[in-house]
Scaffold this active site. Sequence first.
Site, PDB file in Angstrom:
ATOM      1  N   ASN A   1      -0.513   1.255  -0.542  1.00 33.86           N
ATOM      2  CA  ASN A   1      -0.093   0.519   0.654  1.00 33.86           C
ATOM      3  C   ASN A   1       0.731  -0.705   0.242  1.00 33.86           C
ATOM      4  O   ASN A   1       0.345  -1.452  -0.654  1.00 33.86           O
ATOM      5  CB  ASN A   1      -1.322   0.042   1.438  1.00 33.86           C
ATOM      6  CG  ASN A   1      -2.384   1.105   1.538  1.00 33.86           C
ATOM      7  OD1 ASN A   1      -2.178   2.158   2.110  1.00 33.86           O
ATOM      8  ND2 ASN A   1      -3.539   0.844   0.931  1.00 33.86           N
TER       9      ASN A   1
ATOM     10  N   HIS B   1       0.653   2.921 -11.906  1.00 34.59           N
ATOM     11  CA  HIS B   1       1.070   3.971 -10.962  1.00 34.59           C
ATOM     12  C   HIS B   1       1.334   3.384  -9.580  1.00 34.59           C
ATOM     13  O   HIS B   1       2.395   3.583  -8.971  1.00 34.59           O
ATOM     14  CB  HIS B   1      -0.034   5.037 -10.905  1.00 34.59           C
ATOM     15  CG  HIS B   1       0.262   6.197 -10.012  1.00 34.59           C
ATOM     16  ND1 HIS B   1       0.627   7.433 -10.501  1.00 34.59           N
ATOM     17  CD2 HIS B   1       0.232   6.340  -8.661  1.00 34.59           C
ATOM     18  CE1 HIS B   1       0.807   8.272  -9.491  1.00 34.59           C
ATOM     19  NE2 HIS B   1       0.567   7.630  -8.360  1.00 34.59           N
ATOM     20  N   GLU B   2       0.350   2.636  -9.073  1.00 32.64           N
ATOM     21  CA  GLU B   2       0.462   2.138  -7.696  1.00 32.64           C
ATOM     22  C   GLU B   2       1.555   1.072  -7.550  1.00 32.64           C
ATOM     23  O   GLU B   2       2.242   1.017  -6.536  1.00 32.64           O
ATOM     24  CB  GLU B   2      -0.875   1.570  -7.221  1.00 32.64           C
ATOM     25  CG  GLU B   2      -2.044   2.551  -7.299  1.00 32.64           C
ATOM     26  CD  GLU B   2      -1.772   3.905  -6.668  1.00 32.64           C
ATOM     27  OE1 GLU B   2      -0.989   3.989  -5.704  1.00 32.64           O
ATOM     28  OE2 GLU B   2      -2.346   4.903  -7.145  1.00 32.64           O
TER      29      GLU B   2
ATOM     30  N   GLU C   1       5.282  11.070  -6.276  1.00 33.72           N
ATOM     31  CA  GLU C   1       4.100  11.105  -7.145  1.00 33.72           C
ATOM     32  C   GLU C   1       4.444  11.443  -8.585  1.00 33.72           C
ATOM     33  O   GLU C   1       3.866  10.897  -9.517  1.00 33.72           O
ATOM     34  CB  GLU C   1       3.062  12.088  -6.592  1.00 33.72           C
ATOM     35  CG  GLU C   1       2.491  11.669  -5.254  1.00 33.72           C
ATOM     36  CD  GLU C   1       1.903  10.256  -5.265  1.00 33.72           C
ATOM     37  OE1 GLU C   1       1.596   9.732  -6.350  1.00 33.72           O
ATOM     38  OE2 GLU C   1       1.766   9.675  -4.185  1.00 33.72           O
TER      39      GLU C   1
END
Length: 937
Positions: free
Chosen positions: A333, A365-366, A388
């Site tokens: 988010n 990653h995020e 992804e």
Amino acid sequence: MLLVLGRRVSLSFVKRVIPQDPVLLSNPILQDFRTIKFRVIHSSTVFASATRQNTDTMPERRPFVRLPTDVYPVNYGLCLKPDLIDFTFEGKLEAIVKVNLATNQIVMNCADIDIITASFVPEGGEEINATGFNYQNEDEKVTLSFPSALQKGSGTLKIDFVGELNDKMKGFYRSKYATPAGEIRYAAVTQFEATDARRAFPCWDEPAIKATFDISLIVPKDRVALSNMNVIDRKPHPEDDSLLEVKFATTPIMSTYLVAFVIGEYDFVEGQSSDGVTVRVYTPTGKAEQGKFALEVAVKTLPFYNDYFNVPYPLPKIDLIAIADFAAGAMENWGLVTYRETALLIDPKNSCSSSRQWVALVVGHELAHQWFGNLVTMEWWTHLWLNEGFASWIEYLCVDHCFPDYDIWTQFVSADYTRALDLDALDNSHPIEVNVGHPSEVDEIFDAISYSKGASVIRMLHNYIGDEDFRKGMHSYLLKFQHKNAATEDLWDCLEQASGKPIALVMSSWTKQMGFPIIVVDQEQQGDDRILKISQKKFCASGPHNGEDCPNWMVPISICTGEDPGCTKLKVLLDSPETTITINNVSPDQWVKINPGTVGFYRIQYSSAMLESLLPGIRDLTLLPVDRLGLQNDLFSLSRAGMISTVEVLKLMEAFVNEPNYTVWSDLSCNLGVLSSLLSHTDFHEEIQEFIRELFTPIGLKLGWECKQGEGEPPGAGGHLDALLRGLVLGKLGKAGHKPTLEEARRRFKDHVEGKQILSADLRSPVYLTVLKHGDSATLDTMLKLHKQADMQEEKNRIERVLGAISAPDLIQKVLTFALSEDVRPQDTVSVIGGVAGSSKHGRKAAWKFVKDNWEELHNRYQGGFLISRLIKLSVDGFAIDKMAAEVKSFFESHHAPAAERTVQQCCENILLNAAWLKRDADDIHQYLLKRKAPPV
């Protein structure tokens, strides 16, 4: 998003959820937990025999139409008031919308929400009340009808609604936690990707329908309230002085799936990146210290991406928060990244090295998604893989930058690359790019193909283009499409312009068709030159594709020689079924290797002579670690496909006796775990245990039990990989019944339980596994007591993942019952059941029976989410009897699990492949193992 993906038994799984605990490598099924975001896709009917099937026939798709474009949002004004006692929420939406085409209805997404009133106010006009709400529950849509046409132009759509804070870990949901005093309370949190924002508020819940958001939350004044943006106002609620109204700044234009809000009790640690962004890590109350490692990683990572993309992070702050009940590993988010506790929290004393590494990867990653996914978003879920796959590749680049001592790119090959090859060799795989329609299909593409194959082909592409041109193309892509949406082809265009290479042509062969090639290589010497004959054909888990209409790939091929194993001597693009390549100035005694660095996404089959010449490079370590790993992994895969004898692989494995590298051992360990699981169906399972003991004893003796100086210390210190290797090797020896290891594990466990000498975090998994595997009811009771006492989720998970190692049938039943108890968080039940299934033949049968007996509860708990797929895979993938494939197929025909349809097919295919492998090679393996034991004549 990061899934809980995993690996092997011939895989399917990615977002990442469970740390890469070295001990899991002793258990091929539990190894599946090592990674990612994760869900799976619709496919053809279940594989019914071990022969190849036609995968062109897809099941009937559910009819699906995207939202009409006659009305679209510009800004959502959203106010939500959650009730943390009754688990409901009230909402008010005032959305500024544009009417493109006069219409008397507005169609939006809406699920599990009751609309109380709705009206439309045209700019400068009178309010028009909606006269009807028509819910299309199956399609998760609502149609608002108005008595007259809404005219072209701007206006405000007002909706009052109510909903439930559900317990399904999706949408706006409740998450259970205990206060430091032990009182049970609930937080209200969100998880919207892929299609669950519609469970929190009526919206246009498609990634391409972007808008800005003004969010307000009405919350108890003693709770923390967070959203994507910074707080701009906080004031008492006029009707109730126990409540506060918290208002957040306007977001940039963004997709609904990236909106987030959290209301609960948290502490935080704060820092600032060198480029001025405020970074906070929110932890459970009293555990702020455990947020420091993630904060350190995030503060280093933001400037790294800023520099790599040459585009600044666009928000004033970023929060990372640990959520107690969380299905995936983490979720990107924008400005408020949510994590499982185990993917964010590190206790300096009680967290193991693998957990540190795991947290670094997940944070990497995020945060990559803040640019790639959030700033530029895929136009539709068909392009999810790019989101992804890219984040799953660049997280390694980021961790390599922050922690060069992790040797993380070698670990990528074992954790992602080989996982993707295993899954993609199945007839029930799917292309990277899948046309997605109905929301129920979206969940299914969060799998190892999107994540791990996606990451692997991007790694191959980066290598093919070169870093400088790759970065140039990425910068151009992000600038061109910032705050907009893009498709895969848009990135190819930018990279093509930057590099001058035929990127779209090369990459479409990897993204639009499933599978990958096996490169068959032979050679002959002509004077000082080496002539290589290279051909490609599709590799399948049941053997090479020999039919007509065999697909071809555009394959970037690199070649190195024994003269300089680390240097690529030649690069070619194989764009035909076969070719001949001449390498100049290679003497007859030099070996030649294809795919140095194990970067190209393919398997290799060398001629006997070429393979023979490479084997000394394993013993004397002149081959690079990543190439030693790749060679072994290719041969193991060829043996499972029936192209070589498994005995040849066992002989090769014996050449690794001098191996020092953790990742090479972890891959070996995983493959031996697969073999051990397969041979548990025979009466000579003990012989393979003896082989494992002999192979692992020298490295075990060399490493010993005690950490050397630097191991287990904060990253930056040496010894990280030795700590991982020690845990792996001791766990492997302990599980295989190595007596000295078992005795020492029991001694250390006793001291640990009695408080005399607490086990270091890196030794806990191998010790717990060993004493349980060879333990009794008292051992299990002690372990369950340790679980109850554990204050840290990492420790609880560590115990949960090894409980299944217990051997006695009545104790296995006790563990399975425990899996569904209140003591295990809902997202962790799956790993307890998976641990039972992966530990023994009896455990496998008991776990499958337990899943069948408790199917209604389990399916209701996980519904369409990816955890249901994980559960099925972990429960049945290890069977190796033809009739079990029929039984599994039959069960799921009468117990539908639409979100796991492809997973069921892959499991049935794997069972049949295992059965064929066992029939083909069991006798030869047995004879070989007996011959090794026989005294020399």
